[in-house]
Scaffold this motif. Structure first.
Motif, PDB file in Angstrom:
ATOM      1  N   SER A  53       0.764  -1.297   0.053  1.00  8.55           N
ATOM      2  CA  SER A  53       0.072   0.075  -0.038  1.00  8.55           C
ATOM      3  C   SER A  53       0.876   1.171  -0.030  1.00  8.55           C
ATOM      4  CB  SER A  53      -0.913  -0.151   1.086  1.00  8.55           C
ATOM      5  OG  SER A  53      -0.322   0.234   2.449  1.00  8.55           O
ATOM      6  N   ALA A  54       0.340   2.350  -0.120  1.00  3.37           N
ATOM      7  CA  ALA A  54       0.822   3.634  -0.380  1.00  3.37           C
ATOM      8  C   ALA A  54       1.586   3.716   0.838  1.00  3.37           C
ATOM      9  CB  ALA A  54       0.038   4.762  -0.889  1.00  3.37           C
ATOM     10  N   ASP A  55       0.637   3.506   2.215  1.00  2.00           N
ATOM     11  CA  ASP A  55       1.280   3.913   3.258  1.00  2.00           C
ATOM     12  C   ASP A  55       2.532   3.125   3.790  1.00  2.00           C
ATOM     13  OD1 ASP A  55      -0.724   5.864   3.660  1.00  2.00           O
ATOM     14  OD2 ASP A  55      -2.180   4.474   4.927  1.00  2.00           O
ATOM     15  N   ALA A  56       2.455   1.660   3.483  1.00  8.72           N
ATOM     16  CA  ALA A  56       3.454   0.903   3.624  1.00  8.72           C
ATOM     17  C   ALA A  56       4.883   0.955   2.944  1.00  8.72           C
ATOM     18  CB  ALA A  56       2.836  -0.562   3.408  1.00  8.72           C
ATOM     19  N   LEU A  81       0.582  10.564  -3.826  1.00  6.13           N
ATOM     20  CA  LEU A  81       2.081  10.312  -3.404  1.00  6.13           C
ATOM     21  C   LEU A  81       3.207  11.563  -4.021  1.00  6.13           C
ATOM     22  CD1 LEU A  81       3.665   7.261  -2.860  1.00  6.13           C
ATOM     23  CD2 LEU A  81       4.793   8.560  -4.532  1.00  6.13           C
ATOM     24  N   THR A  84       5.156  14.228  -2.144  1.00  6.10           N
ATOM     25  CA  THR A  84       5.957  13.761  -0.846  1.00  6.10           C
ATOM     26  C   THR A  84       7.289  13.154  -1.532  1.00  6.10           C
ATOM     27  OG1 THR A  84       5.049  11.321  -0.918  1.00  6.10           O
ATOM     28  CG2 THR A  84       3.842  13.116   0.089  1.00  6.10           C
TER      29      THR A  84
END
Length: 262
Positions: A53-56, A81, A84
């Motif tokens: 995932s994007a968060d991971a 994303l 960032t």
């Protein structure tokens, strides 16, 4: 530093880790189920979500974006994303649309990724043609990327981008010594445009590998979307009929980091 770690996240998306750098290619991080319009009556449904995932993913130093205008190479979560990341390298036209931290590279132009304490990576844009002759005005600009750093023993890391086999890729064979090739395959086509292909077929990939002669071939961009017409079994069959190419191929387990010599 003699190797590179690559995590195939899914579709065209890979996380490349080398010498402390964390570089993401073509971020497609949306969940599955949605249909995306690609223009001129073409569309496709995303069938599988990202393995990471994007968060991971963690912090990203740079994004190599072959093109920004198709959802199977940059979707909504991938677009979120981009701000960032330290730098986004993409086409000249795409950088104009994205603004912010995006930098455009024309084919065969280069830019360096530099940071204190990390190896300098020279990124050179390589040519792509995302469809048949004269299709550029319809399908838009696309680039690939060749990455070079000092400790490479077998050649550069090359990301082909979404392209068919044509003269521009033959230039890569003449101008780049390729150690690891991430090849965008899938033999993309759409019902509305009939037999026309928009990315390499496996048979084209065999021909390309014989021209470029990479040490390692990593297939990407072959699963997770409805419009990918050549899944892994089809590609494997074509490679198996070409033993000289088949021995070069390394299938990466999706979502699992893999270390490659380069």
């Amino acid at each position: 530093m003699t190797g590179v770690r690559v995590t195939h996240v899914g579709g065209p998306t890979s996380l490349v880790e080398v010498g402390g750098w964390r570089i993401l290619t073509d971020p497609t991080l949306d969940p599955p189920g949605r249909r995306y319009a690609f223009g001129w009556g073409t569309s496709s449904r995303k069938l599988v979500g990202p393995a990471v995932s994007a968060d991971a993913l963690g912090p990203i130093d740079a994004v190599l974006l072959t093109h920004d205008h198709h959802g199977d190479n940059l979707d909504d979560a991938g677009r979120a994303l981009l701000p960032t990341a330290g730098t986004v390298l993409t086409t000249v036209s795409g950088a104009g649309r994205l603004g912010g931290n995006a930098r455009g590279l024309a084919p065969w132009s280069s830019m360096r990724l530099e940071r204190a304490g990390l190896p300098t990576i020279e990124v050179t844009a390589t040519p792509c043609r995302h469809g048949p002759p004269l299709s550029g005005a319809i399908v838009g600009d696309v680039v690939g990327f060749a990455l070079r750093w000092e400790s490479q023993q077998h050649g550069e890391l090359w990301i082909s981008g979404d392209t068919v086999l044509y003269g521009g890729l033959r230039e890569v064979a003449d101008r780049v010594r390729v150690g690891v090739a991430l090849l965008h395959l899938g033999g993309v086509r759409f019902p509305v445009t009939g037999p026309v292909r928009y990315t390499m077929t496996a048979r084209q990939a065999v021909e390309l590998c014989r021209l470029v002669r990479p040490r390692t071939v990593v297939p990407v961009h072959y699963e997770g979307w409805k419009h990918f017409q050549e899944p892994r079994p089809v590609i494997e069959h074509a490679f198996a009929r070409a033993p000289d190419v088949h021995r070069l191929v390394r299938w990466l387990p999706i979502g699992t980091p893999s270390d490659l010599e380069i």
